[in-house]
Enzyme design. Sequence first.
Site, PDB file in Angstrom:
ATOM      1  CE  LYS A 195      69.863   1.671  11.129  1.00  0.00           C
ATOM      2  NZ  LYS A 195      69.530   2.890  11.868  1.00  0.00           N
ATOM      3  CE  LYS A 248      73.654   1.105  12.217  1.00  0.00           C
ATOM      4  NZ  LYS A 248      72.832   2.147  12.725  1.00  0.00           N
TER       5      LYS A 248
HETATM    6  C1  PBG Z   1      69.110   4.947  14.797  1.00  0.00           C
HETATM    7  C2  PBG Z   1      70.356   4.184  14.751  1.00  0.00           C
HETATM    8  C3  PBG Z   1      70.609   2.890  15.201  1.00  0.00           C
HETATM    9  C4  PBG Z   1      71.977   2.703  15.106  1.00  0.00           C
HETATM   10  C5  PBG Z   1      72.514   3.867  14.572  1.00  0.00           C
HETATM   11  N1  PBG Z   1      71.489   4.766  14.337  1.00  0.00           N
HETATM   12  C6  PBG Z   1      69.763   1.863  15.811  1.00  0.00           C
HETATM   13  C7  PBG Z   1      68.628   1.282  15.153  1.00  0.00           C
HETATM   14  O1  PBG Z   1      68.390   1.445  13.968  1.00  0.00           O
HETATM   15  O2  PBG Z   1      67.899   0.635  15.913  1.00  0.00           O
HETATM   16  C8  PBG Z   1      72.722   1.475  15.532  1.00  0.00           C
HETATM   17  C9  PBG Z   1      74.116   1.690  15.936  1.00  0.00           C
HETATM   18  C10 PBG Z   1      74.728   0.593  16.722  1.00  0.00           C
HETATM   19  O3  PBG Z   1      74.147  -0.475  16.962  1.00  0.00           O
HETATM   20  O4  PBG Z   1      75.879   0.802  17.128  1.00  0.00           O
HETATM   21  N2  PBG Z   1      68.194   4.737  13.833  1.00  0.00           N
END
Ligand code: PBG
Length: 324
Positions: A195, A248
């Site tokens: 991520k 992601k």
């Molecule tokens: C929470 C999380 C996030 C997303 C999914 N889980 C946001 C972040 O890390 O700020 C992003 C999902 C999206 O942008 O659709 N940690």
Amino acid sequence: MYFPVYRPRRLRKSETLRRMVRETKLSPDDFIYPLFVCPGRKVRREIGSMPGVAQLSVDLAVEEAREAHRLGIPAVLLFGIPRKKDLRGTEGYARNGVVQQAIRAIKKEIPGLVVITDVCLCEYTSHGHCGVVVKGDVDNDATLALLSKMALSHAGAGADMVAPSDMMDGRVKAIRETLDKRGFQHLPIMAYAAKHASGFYGPFREAAESTPQFGDRKSYQMDPANAREAIREAALDVQEGADIIMVKPALPYLDIIRAVREQFDLPVAAYSVSGEYSMIKAACREGWLEEERVMMEVLTAIKRAGADLIITYFAKDAARVLGR
Ligand code: PBG
């Protein structure tokens, strides 16, 4: 085999021929549909930057989940917007938290739908970070206990799978051990393995009300420049017991989806995040792109890169296209 003996255009002549030699085919089975659950009844709060996406109270989230199920989508991914936030994200692991209520309601009404939960503190903490903050920094090891508690409370409410998205080191191991100790040996973990600290999460933070109140997430989410590190992150999660590994965002990271696909034999998920969705929605609103066409093209590209599962806000729209 060269021109003029070989002519690639021969097999492009009709839609039927193209259908016969098509290498990548989407199916509603590929999709996971994210839902934002908020307190109250009959609440539907549209997200300005994500047209068609809304925060929904439990009753309406059940209806939305039912619609997804009817369209052949196998799973939803739940995010919660709590009534109140605090330093340790207490509502995230409260027995009667909004996500816990939603899990119970959806599993009761639509038992055949797989309910996956996002395990992360950022929606529940007053500072908006994904873990416990100690001296201005997110404390890794102190966060693990809270994440484990949250995963366990989702499991207890009846979730079919948990998906840690916080990017703390060692969280898959901690969650796996906690689940196993408490009788949830069979509950799969979908780990947000690679991520990245992405600008494409902007609209999500409006949807989940989870913008960090100071600093950013760069000390725990990955540097967008790193692909080899993505493999290391995925390897760690696999070792720690992940059942599905996720990359992601998706569209700007197709190379990483491909690399992870080639290195591991576990199912690979890709999260096509909020900014990817909003970007298409905005351009289509201006009349600059054709929505249905680019939506299907992008989803196909993510699958072609190697994703087995795609988490997408377009899940329902794409399933409708595939069903006709
Ligand atoms: C929470 C999380 C996030 C997303 C999914 N889980 C946001 C972040 O890390 O700020 C992003 C999902 C999206 O942008 O659709 N940690």
